[in-house]
Scaffold this active site. Structure first.
Site, PDB file in Angstrom:
ATOM      1  N   ILE A 204      -7.324  37.789  30.354  1.00 35.74           N
ATOM      2  CA  ILE A 204      -6.468  36.872  29.602  1.00 35.74           C
ATOM      3  C   ILE A 204      -7.334  35.963  28.735  1.00 35.74           C
ATOM      4  O   ILE A 204      -8.276  35.342  29.222  1.00 35.74           O
ATOM      5  CB  ILE A 204      -5.606  36.027  30.556  1.00 35.74           C
ATOM      6  CG1 ILE A 204      -4.731  36.932  31.427  1.00 35.74           C
ATOM      7  CG2 ILE A 204      -4.747  35.040  29.772  1.00 35.74           C
ATOM      8  CD1 ILE A 204      -3.932  36.174  32.468  1.00 35.74           C
ATOM      9  N   GLU A 246      -8.434  36.076  36.427  1.00 33.92           N
ATOM     10  CA  GLU A 246      -7.501  36.455  35.378  1.00 33.92           C
ATOM     11  C   GLU A 246      -7.757  37.864  34.848  1.00 33.92           C
ATOM     12  O   GLU A 246      -7.266  38.231  33.787  1.00 33.92           O
ATOM     13  CB  GLU A 246      -7.580  35.449  34.215  1.00 33.92           C
ATOM     14  CG  GLU A 246      -8.874  35.455  33.423  1.00 33.92           C
ATOM     15  CD  GLU A 246      -9.914  34.492  33.980  1.00 33.92           C
ATOM     16  OE1 GLU A 246     -10.793  34.079  33.221  1.00 33.92           O
ATOM     17  OE2 GLU A 246      -9.850  34.163  35.182  1.00 33.92           O
TER      18      GLU A 246
END
Length: 325
Positions: A204, A246
């Protein structure tokens, strides 16, 4: 440490942020055959196998640092004789006298082994009953019912353990342990029937900014929502997993260089156009690699990671294949 905690019916370990043990209760010491001086002051990883160290680094540390707690982690510790003992661990981080500590409760997983031994014993009784015809019918029926009951109980225990050990609790998708297993399986398939496959590592963009701006609770919602998008977008045989923090991974079976790029680019567009009501917008960077004859489990991951780094360097929200570096 209070007397009740020392003698609690579960193990207890407390260690600092660097991983060095500062407290351990008598219950855990008795289970493992250690004394206080064997554990206090030692690093928690010194009692873990290499596989379990990987679990600590890929799952425990990211979650304890991100959320402040870890729930239902299936882990093995090495006792004083070198035997690997299974435990179910819960951990929580907090500050004590200005210092950060991590407290862990540990429950032994011996029940599963006990059920297996009991099942073997029951089956042996069944064999003896067949030899003794004068006792056969009534006793066989009773033993058969007991075996069915034990098998059901054992299946329930095994199913629960497998789910705990293979599922990421936050997102509900597969975790890194399951990803490693499936990656090994794909390599075996490649070596056997030469079916190539590709690997995506997805990160991300600016996720730290999401946590800093909106808080970790919103960050968790974003992670869960992205995981759901990935599950919907992939094909039936593709394997989606949370790699850590992430980062997510997707194994694409029977997928070559060109097809992998098209899939990754479609993911970029889909995620960018999705409704991110929590943050306004969200994008991801993707690194790809396609398995080749000279690759190994480590090298394919390293190639995809290097490609991911290039996607980040070139402005994010893009997919880069290692072959194009």
């Amino acid at each position: 440490m209070e007397v009740r905690l020392k003698e609690a019916p579960c193990g207890f370990i407390s260690f600092d942020h660097s991983g060095y043990i500062n407290e351990v209760n008598n219950t855990f010491l008795e289970w493992m055959g250690y004394k206080q001086e064997n554990l206090v002051g030692k690093h928690i990883e010194s009692f873990l196998t290499m596989t379990n160290k990987l679990i600590f680094h890929s799952y425990f540390y990211p979650n304890i640092n991100l959320h402040g707690y870890v729930e239902e982690l299936f882990i093995n510790f090495t006792n004083h004789t070198g035997e690997s003992i299974p435990y179910l661990m819960n951990a929580k981080r907090f500050r004590q006298d200005g210092n950060e500590v991590i407290d862990c409760s540990l429950v032994q997983m011996k029940k599963r082994i006990d059920y297996e031994l009991e099942l073997r014993s029951t089956k042996k009784q069944m064999e003896e009953a067949y030899l003794e015809k004068n006792r056969a019918l009534a006793k066989l029926e009773q033993i058969y019912l007991e075996i069915e009951k034990k098998q059901i109980e054992l299946m329930e225990i095994n199913s629960g353990l497998v789910k705990i050990s293979n599922t990421d609790k936050l997102t509900g998708i597969s975790n890194r342990r399951f990803f490693q297993k499936k990656l090994e399986e794909q390599i075996v398939i490649y070596r056997t029937v030469e079916k190539t496959f590709s690997l995506l590592i997805i990160d991300i963009d600016h996720f730290k900014k999401v946590n800093d701006t909106y808080g970790h609770q919103i960050g968790d919602i974003v992670l869960a929502k992205l995981a759901n998008i990935l599950k919907i977008q992939v094909r039936t045989d593709d394997i989606v997993a949370r790699f850590g923090g992430e980062e997510f991974t997707i194994i694409l079976p029977d997928t070559d260089f060109e097809e992998a790029i098209l899939i990754a680019q479609k993911l970029n567009r889909t995620i960018e156009l999705a409704e991110w009501t929590e943050t306004g917008n969200l994008t991801v960077s993707i690194g790809l690699a396609t398995f080749s004859e000279n690759d190994t489990e480590d090298s394919i991951v390293k190639k995809a990671d290097q490609a991911l780094y290039v996607s980040k360097e070139k402005g994010r929200n893009r997919a880069t294949h290692f072959r194009n570096l």
